[in-house]
Design a protein around this motif. Structure first.
Motif, PDB file in Angstrom:
ATOM      1  N   MET A   1       0.842  -1.189   0.000  1.00  0.00           N
ATOM      2  CA  MET A   1       0.000   0.000   0.000  1.00  0.00           C
ATOM      3  C   MET A   1       0.883   1.248   0.000  1.00  0.00           C
ATOM      4  SD  MET A   1      -3.083   1.035   2.647  1.00  0.00           S
ATOM      5  CE  MET A   1      -4.051  -0.412   2.195  1.00  0.00           C
ATOM      6  N   PHE A   2       0.437   2.262  -0.776  1.00  0.00           N
ATOM      7  CA  PHE A   2       1.149   3.537  -0.780  1.00  0.00           C
ATOM      8  C   PHE A   2       1.210   4.072   0.648  1.00  0.00           C
ATOM      9  CE2 PHE A   2       1.498   8.159  -1.369  1.00  0.00           C
ATOM     10  CZ  PHE A   2       2.513   8.235  -2.314  1.00  0.00           C
ATOM     11  N   LEU A   3       2.328   4.736   1.003  1.00  0.00           N
ATOM     12  CA  LEU A   3       2.516   5.235   2.358  1.00  0.00           C
ATOM     13  C   LEU A   3       3.034   6.675   2.319  1.00  0.00           C
ATOM     14  CD1 LEU A   3       2.659   4.939   5.431  1.00  0.00           C
ATOM     15  CD2 LEU A   3       4.770   3.644   5.154  1.00  0.00           C
ATOM     16  N   ASN A  55       7.323   1.581   0.030  1.00  0.00           N
ATOM     17  CA  ASN A  55       6.354   2.276  -0.818  1.00  0.00           C
ATOM     18  C   ASN A  55       6.018   3.661  -0.256  1.00  0.00           C
ATOM     19  OD1 ASN A  55       5.111   2.083  -3.327  1.00  0.00           O
ATOM     20  ND2 ASN A  55       3.123   1.562  -2.445  1.00  0.00           N
ATOM     21  N   ILE A  56       7.014   4.290   0.390  1.00  0.00           N
ATOM     22  CA  ILE A  56       6.860   5.664   0.867  1.00  0.00           C
ATOM     23  C   ILE A  56       7.157   6.595  -0.307  1.00  0.00           C
ATOM     24  CG2 ILE A  56       7.670   7.439   2.482  1.00  0.00           C
ATOM     25  CD1 ILE A  56       8.405   5.156   4.418  1.00  0.00           C
ATOM     26  N   GLY A  57       6.120   6.932  -1.031  1.00  0.00           N
ATOM     27  CA  GLY A  57       6.282   7.816  -2.179  1.00  0.00           C
ATOM     28  C   GLY A  57       6.208   9.280  -1.816  1.00  0.00           C
ATOM     29  N   MET A  58       5.696   9.561  -0.598  1.00  0.00           N
ATOM     30  CA  MET A  58       5.578  10.937  -0.120  1.00  0.00           C
ATOM     31  C   MET A  58       5.984  10.995   1.339  1.00  0.00           C
ATOM     32  SD  MET A  58       4.579  13.509  -2.029  1.00  0.00           S
ATOM     33  CE  MET A  58       4.148  14.515  -0.629  1.00  0.00           C
ATOM     34  N   ASN A 127      12.978   3.115  -8.905  1.00  0.00           N
ATOM     35  CA  ASN A 127      13.852   4.246  -9.227  1.00  0.00           C
ATOM     36  C   ASN A 127      13.127   5.583  -9.244  1.00  0.00           C
ATOM     37  OD1 ASN A 127      16.293   2.661  -9.710  1.00  0.00           O
ATOM     38  ND2 ASN A 127      15.232   1.887 -11.519  1.00  0.00           N
ATOM     39  N   LEU A 128      11.924   5.626  -8.708  1.00  0.00           N
ATOM     40  CA  LEU A 128      11.174   6.874  -8.713  1.00  0.00           C
ATOM     41  C   LEU A 128      11.680   7.824  -7.625  1.00  0.00           C
ATOM     42  CD1 LEU A 128       7.434   5.791  -9.168  1.00  0.00           C
ATOM     43  CD2 LEU A 128       9.028   6.625 -10.898  1.00  0.00           C
ATOM     44  N   PRO A 129      11.635   9.133  -7.885  1.00  0.00           N
ATOM     45  CA  PRO A 129      11.975  10.087  -6.830  1.00  0.00           C
ATOM     46  C   PRO A 129      10.902  10.072  -5.742  1.00  0.00           C
ATOM     47  CG  PRO A 129      11.097  11.248  -8.728  1.00  0.00           C
ATOM     48  CD  PRO A 129      11.251   9.811  -9.146  1.00  0.00           C
ATOM     49  N   ILE A 130      11.332  10.258  -4.509  1.00  0.00           N
ATOM     50  CA  ILE A 130      10.406  10.335  -3.378  1.00  0.00           C
ATOM     51  C   ILE A 130       9.996  11.790  -3.203  1.00  0.00           C
ATOM     52  CG2 ILE A 130      10.184  10.032  -0.877  1.00  0.00           C
ATOM     53  CD1 ILE A 130      12.428   7.823  -1.204  1.00  0.00           C
ATOM     54  N   GLY A 131       8.701  12.038  -3.152  1.00  0.00           N
ATOM     55  CA  GLY A 131       8.224  13.395  -2.940  1.00  0.00           C
ATOM     56  C   GLY A 131       8.399  13.810  -1.491  1.00  0.00           C
ATOM     57  N   TYR A 132       8.795  15.077  -1.272  1.00  0.00           N
ATOM     58  CA  TYR A 132       8.920  15.555   0.104  1.00  0.00           C
ATOM     59  C   TYR A 132       8.371  16.963   0.233  1.00  0.00           C
ATOM     60  CZ  TYR A 132      12.902  18.715  -0.760  1.00  0.00           C
ATOM     61  OH  TYR A 132      13.695  19.752  -1.195  1.00  0.00           O
ATOM     62  N   GLU A 317      12.798  -3.929  11.713  1.00  0.00           N
ATOM     63  CA  GLU A 317      14.180  -4.028  11.245  1.00  0.00           C
ATOM     64  C   GLU A 317      14.548  -2.844  10.361  1.00  0.00           C
ATOM     65  OE1 GLU A 317      18.017  -5.374  10.670  1.00  0.00           O
ATOM     66  OE2 GLU A 317      16.522  -6.040  12.127  1.00  0.00           O
ATOM     67  N   SER A 318      13.569  -2.340   9.608  1.00  0.00           N
ATOM     68  CA  SER A 318      13.775  -1.175   8.768  1.00  0.00           C
ATOM     69  C   SER A 318      12.448  -0.452   8.603  1.00  0.00           C
ATOM     70  CB  SER A 318      14.342  -1.566   7.395  1.00  0.00           C
ATOM     71  OG  SER A 318      13.311  -1.751   6.452  1.00  0.00           O
ATOM     72  N   ILE A 319      12.508   0.738   8.025  1.00  0.00           N
ATOM     73  CA  ILE A 319      11.290   1.510   7.810  1.00  0.00           C
ATOM     74  C   ILE A 319      10.306   0.765   6.912  1.00  0.00           C
ATOM     75  CG2 ILE A 319      12.163   2.797   5.806  1.00  0.00           C
ATOM     76  CD1 ILE A 319      10.776   5.309   7.075  1.00  0.00           C
TER      77      ILE A 319
END
Length: 356
Positions: A1-3, A55-58, A127-132, A317-319
Motif C-alpha cells: 500500500m502507498f505510504l 512504498n513511501i512515495g511521499m 527508481n522513482l523520486p520520493i516526494g517531500y 528491522e527497517s522503515i
C-alpha cells in the motif's frame, strides 16, 4: 500500500549523523559499526532504497537546528545565526538530492496530485523520486520573520514552533511557558503565508494559546496519546478533540518510549518492554474512537529521529516494516478504505484543504 510518512529527519541524518541515505541500509550500518559518538550507530532503519521498499512515495522532510543558552542541558547551537546556517546546509543537501533524482520537492497541491499519480501508475517504483514537503521542526533558527519569508520562498510549508525545552518562539517538551510575543508574531506571519502549524512538541500552555491565535491549517506530524502513555510529550484527549475540531491529522510516531508506558531512558530496551509495531494500533484506535471516525490519523514515523533500533519496536528491522500496519489494522476490524486513509489519504485530503 502507498505510504505517506509525515515526519522524517532526513537532512539531520545526512549532515549531523553523516549518513549517505542513497546507500543500502546494510552499507550505512557497516560504515558505522565501530563508531561510538551516538547511541544509535549501526542501528539506523532509514535510507532511500528502504523507503522505496516501504512504498513511501511521499514524506515530510524536516530542517532542524536548536538554539541553546549557555546553561542548557540540551545540545544545540550557540546562536540563532549558527542554527540558521545549519538549516541552510540542510537545504543544500535536499537540493543536491533533488539534482541526483532521489527526491522531488512538493510545494502545492497540483504538484502533489501529479506526484501521487506517478507513483500509483508506475509499473515499478524502484527508481522513482520520493516526494517531500519541507517542514521546520523547532523555529529557533528563524532569526527574524524575514527568515520565515526566505524559507517560504525556497519551499518551507510547515513549521513546528517548539521542540524540546525552552525555545525562542515557544517552549516545548518537558517545559511549560506561555507564548512569547515573538511566538505570537510568528503564528500571525505563518497564518499570512498559509504555512501549516505543526502542533507537535508544543508545551500545554503554548498549545492552547496557539489554537486561539492561529486560524490556518494545523497538523501534528508525529505525536501519540497521553491516555495510553502519560507524558507531556503526548496529546491529552482534550488536545486531540481540539485538533479533530480543526480537521487536523495526527501522525503516529514510532519512538518506543512514546508507544508503551514505563520506558526508562537508557535502561529499557525493545526486548525488555516487549514493544512491537502492533502497539501503535492502540494509539490509532484511541484517536479514532474519540473522533468517531478514521479521518484524523496518519503515519509520522520519526524513525531515525536521533534514535535507531535500540529505541524502536522490537519487530521493526527497517522503515519498510511499516507495511505491516495494514495487516494489524485488518485484524482490529478496520475496513480497507479506513486503512488507506491512515496510511496515506488523510494527509493528501488535509493538504488539498490547506492548499486549495
Amino acid at each position: 500500500m502507498f505510504l505517506f510518512d509525515a515526519h522524517l529527519d532526513l537532512s539531520m541524518n545526512a549532515l549531523e549523523w553523516n549518513r549517505d541515505l542513497t546507500q543500502e541500509l546494510n552499507t550505512i550500518r557497516e560504515r558505522e559499526k565501530n563508531m561510538t559518538d551516538k547511541p544509535d550507530r549501526g542501528l539506523g532503519v532509514v535510507s532511500f532504497p528502504e523507503m522505496r521498499r516501504a512504498n513511501i512515495g511521499m514524506c515530510v522532510g524536516t530542517q532542524i537546528a536548536r538554539f541553546v543558552k549557555p546553561d542548557s542541558l540540551i545540545p544545540g547551537w550557540n546562536s540563532q545565526a549558527q542554527a540558521w546556517a545549519q538549516t541552510q546546509g540542510q537545504i543544500a543537501w535536499y537540493n543536491a538530492m533533488e539534482e541526483a533524482g532521489e527526491i522531488v520537492q512538493i510545494r502545492d497541491f497540483p504538484a502533489l496530485k501529479k506526484h501521487l499519480a506517478l507513483w500509483q501508475n508506475a509499473e515499478s517504483t524502484e527508481n522513482l523520486p520520493i516526494g517531500y514537503i519541507l517542514s521546520l521542526e523547532g523555529a529557533d533558527s528563524l532569526i527574524s520573520l524575514k527568515n520565515l519569508e526566505i524559507a517560504y520562498n525556497y519551499g518551507l510549508r510547515a513549521v513546528g514552533p517548539a521542540h524540546y525545552g525552552p525555545g525562542v518562539y515557544a517552549y516545548g517538551t518537558d517545559a511549560d511557558q506561555p507564548l512569547s510575543q515573538k511566538g505570537k508574531d510568528l503564528l500571525k506571519a505563518m497564518d499570512a503565508l498559509n504555512i501549516i502549524l505543526d502542533a507537535t512538541h508544543l508545551c500545554d500552555t503554548a498549545f492552547w494559546e496557539a489554537m486561539e491565535i492561529y486560524t490556518g491549517p494545523v497538523w501534528a506530524s508525529h505525536n501519540l496519546t497521553r491516555t495510553i502513555v502519560p507524558h507531556n510529550r503526548q496529546f491529552s484527549d482534550e488536545m486531540i478533540m481540539e485538533l479533530v475540531g480543526r480537521k487536523a491529522v495526527i501522525g503516529m510516531a514510532f519512538d518506543a518510549w512514546m508507544m508503551v508506558p514505563g520506558w526508562i531512558r537508557g535502561k529499557s530496551t525493545p526486548q525488555s518492554t516487549g514493544v512491537k509495531i502492533e502497539h501503535i494500533v492502540q494509539h490509532i484506535d484511541h484517536i479514532c474512537q474519540l473522533a468517531g471516525n478514521t479521518n484524523h490519523v496518519g503515519i509520522g514515523s520519526d524513525l531515525d529521529g536521533a534514535y535507531g533500533k535500540e529505541q524502536s519496536p522490537g519487530d521493526l528491522e527497517s522503515i519498510a516494516d511499516l507495511q505491516t500496519i495494514p495487516g494489524l489494522l485488518r485484524k482490529r476490524g478496520y475496513a480497507e478504505k479506513d486503512i488507506e486513509q491512515i496510511m496515506w489519504s488523510n494527509w493528501v485530503d488535509f493538504l488539498e484543504r490547506a492548499w486549495s
